[in-house]
Design an enzyme around this catalytic site. Structure first.
Site, mmCIF file in Angstrom:
data_model
loop_
_atom_site.group_PDB
_atom_site.id
_atom_site.type_symbol
_atom_site.label_atom_id
_atom_site.label_comp_id
_atom_site.label_asym_id
_atom_site.label_seq_id
_atom_site.Cartn_x
_atom_site.Cartn_y
_atom_site.Cartn_z
ATOM 1 N N LEU A 539 0.772 -1.271 0.122
ATOM 2 C CA LEU A 539 -0.248 -0.139 0.162
ATOM 3 C C LEU A 539 0.836 1.155 -0.131
ATOM 4 O O LEU A 539 0.469 2.369 -0.359
ATOM 5 C CB LEU A 539 -0.922 -0.046 1.196
ATOM 6 C CG LEU A 539 -1.778 -1.217 1.154
ATOM 7 C CD1 LEU A 539 -2.799 -1.049 2.732
ATOM 8 C CD2 LEU A 539 -2.903 -1.203 0.150
ATOM 9 N N GLU A 541 4.966 3.033 1.729
ATOM 10 C CA GLU A 541 6.026 3.007 2.657
ATOM 11 C C GLU A 541 6.177 4.159 3.449
ATOM 12 O O GLU A 541 6.183 5.236 2.864
ATOM 13 C CB GLU A 541 7.242 2.736 1.722
ATOM 14 C CG GLU A 541 8.580 2.292 2.693
ATOM 15 C CD GLU A 541 9.468 1.406 2.197
ATOM 16 O OE1 GLU A 541 10.436 1.002 2.834
ATOM 17 O OE2 GLU A 541 9.178 0.872 1.074
ATOM 18 N N GLY A 542 6.418 4.101 4.690
ATOM 19 C CA GLY A 542 6.296 5.287 5.603
ATOM 20 C C GLY A 542 8.000 5.215 6.233
ATOM 21 O O GLY A 542 8.701 4.707 5.870
ATOM 22 N N PHE A 544 9.039 4.298 8.804
ATOM 23 C CA PHE A 544 9.253 3.107 9.562
ATOM 24 C C PHE A 544 9.110 1.778 8.899
ATOM 25 O O PHE A 544 9.398 0.510 9.333
ATOM 26 C CB PHE A 544 8.360 2.852 10.861
ATOM 27 C CG PHE A 544 8.919 3.921 11.807
ATOM 28 C CD1 PHE A 544 9.786 3.738 12.841
ATOM 29 C CD2 PHE A 544 8.053 5.061 12.158
ATOM 30 C CE1 PHE A 544 10.388 4.613 13.896
ATOM 31 C CE2 PHE A 544 8.444 6.033 12.937
ATOM 32 C CZ PHE A 544 9.593 5.667 13.765
ATOM 33 N N PRO A 546 7.584 -0.589 5.019
ATOM 34 C CA PRO A 546 6.438 -0.790 4.169
ATOM 35 C C PRO A 546 4.990 -1.223 4.852
ATOM 36 O O PRO A 546 5.176 -1.763 5.962
ATOM 37 C CB PRO A 546 6.837 -1.739 3.276
ATOM 38 C CG PRO A 546 7.836 -2.597 4.026
ATOM 39 C CD PRO A 546 8.433 -1.702 4.965
ATOM 40 N N ASP A 658 3.070 13.484 15.663
ATOM 41 C CA ASP A 658 3.393 13.320 14.233
ATOM 42 C C ASP A 658 2.123 13.342 13.357
ATOM 43 O O ASP A 658 1.805 12.562 12.436
ATOM 44 C CB ASP A 658 4.354 11.974 13.933
ATOM 45 C CG ASP A 658 4.865 11.912 12.731
ATOM 46 O OD1 ASP A 658 5.174 12.921 12.186
ATOM 47 O OD2 ASP A 658 5.101 10.857 11.997
#
Length: 850
Positions: A539, A541-542, A544, A546, A658
């Protein structure tokens, strides 16, 4: 034949054993379902009886009667007045007002709660003397022309027409009519004598002109017994707030009323029903009342019910809580709970002072005498006593040696207490519902038996130290050799040790169910759900790692956040989310289903959001067309509600740290849900701010006091919200605005436009004609207030909601925002000196000295 009988006996034994295991596994859920089932049966019986009545209209005239086979129904078929028994087995009836043609209708008003009538002999009549009264057709008091059982109201002799009418509001009134049929004077009304239910238009307060008559609610004694119970809800004219009292002691207060937001400080916000409060004060009366926009909003009827245990909730639809006075005696820091010594548990040295309702019996332990088993009795002189479970619990809590209590009568009334010289034995074969209440620190285990411990079934995570990656898991351990018993066992695991338990002792195809519906998923189940983390299931990737879409064998869709092995702070984020999930439950927060640990990998499993995250739509020229003004404003409102819950209404005050567009997920209806709590911090209710050397979050969304000095508070989230709101309004990222001679961020660009009176130029071109320009400019104003340089001057989230929803509320002028021009520089404290680390636009997981 013998072999067949043996096989059948073996099958029966296995079946019984399996049934016991199911019962043990589910514990109180089984009891709660049974109680719910009995309540539904009782409600269906009432509905069946009510459906067979003769509808005699909405009015009684002089000489008319209402008996057990007839009913009054209000003009628009909203409420009905009728005699009902409390369940199919009761011999007595009461005159009730309840919703018409609703099978599980709450009995909103009781005329004769102290004087039940032998069924079916109750009659309501308006006699020739203009007296509205309840009589009985059976011999004795209240029969014939003798003294009535209950007099509701009367009208002096008059030439005018006198009638008793049931209104669509649920109010039953005795009135004089003018010749044209209009009301001349109301002489009596049920709204002046509420029982346990607060309907729109009712009053809570005091009537000074009527000898100080008090309008207040009083709970029932139990579900089937309308006798006045221990709890009252009333209006405190001195503090100008609502109070719930238990036997005269204040358990809960609503806190101050905010006129701008139309809210009380400690009333739990209702996401489905919007209550509009009004407070009236003059020389004759002082009271609170409320209304709603419609009588039925989203399948929810406005109808506050004060339960016999002190819980105040809206009865219909989702039964959403308004106040939890029932929790105020359990050492729980609930919203509005009073810190009165009378309410707290006197046995503070023990862990967990809640009382659990169970099926079973108390008896002396083998080594004790029977002199204190039972402990003592309280108020058991007759079966009409209105002693309730809340009274018994309060008394037992005051004695550290009190193991629990039960009742002597069916209502239930009359407490029988049991000391620690006794022992409680669960017995699921007992008929009826659970009727014993056991302190959570008991029962004791028998020294003569050594249970075989198998893998635990229900766990609760507890954080030990923030900097330590170890945390505790409190587990319910099943005793396979004692199928009628279970105890709590406390286990302490580090992350690798927890992995070993999950990997080696749990079937790969099963889940280990934890508290609050949180589960430990096996690695094999996650691999199967995501097709071995197939690229087509990715979906995004952030910072921290995927995120993958998956589907469990049950068909439930999930999102798996696979924390990167390279992330130095992945474990800390992982642990933080697990801890916070026990504190945060809100419609605008994403739901965490569970987690998985496999060797060095850590995975978090969330509910799947089909519309991805807000940034996917917001910053895409094509997808942005789907976000019209109505949808964007709805998303803004949802985010504010989620933040308000975190800052004020959750059991722990939480700062997210955040908040940004990629951390706002959208469900199938495009409703926003705040996600990613790995960087969040829990505040105590007395803490206003925290100073830290570790700076985490996303550059461009951090306020100056946090980025430069490490100071953060709820106003840090307000700043991030302000940046996010300006992005929603403009459809552009925070760092995408420039002019000829300097670099500007979004806040700086919006400020330049606002200063020049050109705020509408900030509008996303995708909004077109759908935009409400006045509402848009109001949002720009609020956004600029949120990104103000001084944290103290930024509004709270409750003030933000008032500013956005109350268009008549004047707004202060914003000032020049922080980080307005030039490159955005972020520093952290290293060796006591600020150090420049990065520029705007980068997610920072950790910035600390090495």
């Amino acid at each position: 034949m013998v072999n067949v009988m043996a096989m059948l006996a073996g099958f029966q034994e296995q079946h019984e054993k399996a049934m016991y295991l199911v019962i043990i596994n589910h514990g109180f859920r089984f009891v709660q379902l049974l109680i719910f089932f009995l309540i539904i049966l009782s409600s269906l019986w009432d509905f069946h009886v009510a459906a067979a009545r003769d509808n005699i209209g909405d009015t009684l005239r002089v000489g008319d009667t209402l008996n057990s086979s007839s009913a009054l129904v209000s003009a628009s078929n909203k409420f009905t007045l009728l005699f009902l028994t409390n369940g199919s087995s009761s011999n007595y009836s009461y005159l009730y007002i309840k919703r018409y043609n609703v099978s599980d209708a709450n009995k909103a008003w009781v005329a004769n709660r102290d004087s039940p009538v032998l069924y079916p002999h109750g009659v309501l009549t308006l006699d020739s003397n203009n007296t509205l009264k309840i009589i009985t057709t059976q011999g004795g008091p209240g029969s014939g022309d003798g003294d009535p059982l209950v007099v509701l109201g009367s009208v002096p002799k008059s030439s005018s027409t006198v009638v008793a009418t049931l209104l669509d509001s649920g109010n039953f009134i005795l009135q004089e009519l003018n010749s044209d049929g209009s009301t001349k004077q109301v002489w009596w009304q049920s709204f002046d004598y509420p029982t346990d239910t607060f309907l729109p238009g009712m009053k809570l307060g005091v009537n000074h002109s009527n000898n100080g008559h008090i309008w207040s609610l009083t709970s029932w004694t139990s579900f089937h017994n309308p006798l006045p119970g221990p709890f009252t809800l009333g209006w405190d004219p001195n503090g100008r707030q609502l109070e719930i009292r238990g036997r005269g002691t204040v358990y809960w207060r609503s806190g101050n009323y905010n006129t701008s937001s139309n809210r009380f400080e400690f009333i739990i916000p209702n996401q489905k029903l919007i209550f509009h409060y009004s407070i009236f004060l003059n020389e004759n009366e002082e009271y609170l009342t409320y209304t709603t926009r419609d009588d039925d909003q989203n399948g929810e009827f406005p109808e506050w019910l004060l339960n016999f245990d002190g819980r105040l909730f809206n009865f219909y639809g989702s039964a959403l809580d308004i106040a939890r006075a029932d929790e105020c005696g359990n050492n729980i820091d609930g919203l509005g709970c009073q810190t009165n010594d009378q309410l707290t548990d006197f046995c503070k040295a023990e862990v967990g002072q809640k009382f659990q309702q169970k099926k079973g019996y108390f008896k002396p332990t083998p080594l004790s005498s029977t002199s204190r088993c039972p402990y003592w009795l309280k108020d058991v002189s007759n079966t009409t006593s209105n002693i309730t479970s809340a009274d018994c619990e309060d008394t037992c809590r005051r004695y550290c040696d009190c193991l629990g209590f039960d009742f002597l009568y069916q209502y239930p009334t009359g407490c029988r207490f049991w000391s620690s010289d006794c022992e409680f034995y669960e017995d699921f074969t007992q008929p009826g519902t659970a009727s014993s209440f056991v302190r959570s620190m008991a029962p004791k285990s028998s020294p003569s038996k050594s249970p075989v411990i198998k893998p635990f079934a229900s766990c609760v995570i507890y954080e030990e130290e923030e900097e330590n990656l170890n945390f505790q898991v409190y587990c319910l351990v099943k005793h396979y050799k004692q199928l009628d018993r279970f105890n709590f066992m406390f286990l302490r695991f580090s992350v690798p040790a927890l992995f070993l338990v999950g990997e080696n002792e749990i079937d790969q195809n099963k889940l280990l169910v934890m508290g609050h519906d949180l589960s430990i998923f096996s690695y094999a189940s996650i691999m199967a759900a995501t097709c071995n983390f197939a690229e087509e299931n990715k979906l995004g990737e952030g910072g921290f790692g995927p995120v993958y879409k998956g589907r469990l064998l049950t068909g439930k869709e999930i999102a798996v956040k696979r924390l990167s092995k390279c992330s130095g702070q992945g474990t800390l984020e992982f642990k933080n989310e697990l801890i916070l999930i026990y504190e945060l439950q809100h419609t605008n927060l994403v739901q965490l289903f569970g987690f998985c640990i496999h060797r060095e990998e850590r995975m978090l499993i969330y509910e799947y959001m089909p519309n991805k995250s807000l940034d996917y739509f917001l910053f895409d020229a094509t997808e942005g067309v789907l976000l019209d003004w109505h949808k964007r404003f709805s998303i803004i409102e949802g985010i504010t509600q989620g933040l308000l819950y975190l800052h004020k209404y959750s059991r722990k005050k939480v700062v997210h740290r955040d908040l940004k567009a990629s951390n706002v997920l959208l469900d199938k209806d495009m409703n926003p849900k705040i996600s990613d709590f790995g960087m969040a911090r829990i505040f105590t209710h007395t803490e206003l701010q925290i100073n830290t050397g570790r700076i985490v979050g996303t550059l461009g969304y951090m306020p100056p006091e946090y980025a430069m000095n490490g100071i953060f508070s709820i106003k840090s989230d307000v700043y991030s919200f302000g940046v996010l709101m300006l992005e929603i309004l403009s459809g552009r990222k925070n760092n995408s605005f420039y002019n000829d001679d300097r670099v500007l961020n979004l806040a700086g660009y919006a400020w330049e436009l606002w200063k020049d009176g050109a705020g509408l130029q900030l509008m996303d071109s995708n909004l077109g004609d759908s935009c409400n320009k006045d509402q848009f400019l109001r949002c720009v104003n609020v956004g600029l207030l949120c990104v103000g340089d001084n944290a103290a001057n930024r509004p709270t989230m409750s003030e933000v909601i008032s500013m956005l929803t109350n268009e008549s509320l004047p707004l202060p002028e914003p000032t020049k925002p922080s980080f307005c021009t030039e490159e955005v520089i972020v520093a952290t404290i290293v060796g006591g000196k600020p150090q420049i680390l990065s520029m705007n636009g980068m997610t920072i997981s950790d910035m600390c000295g090495r």
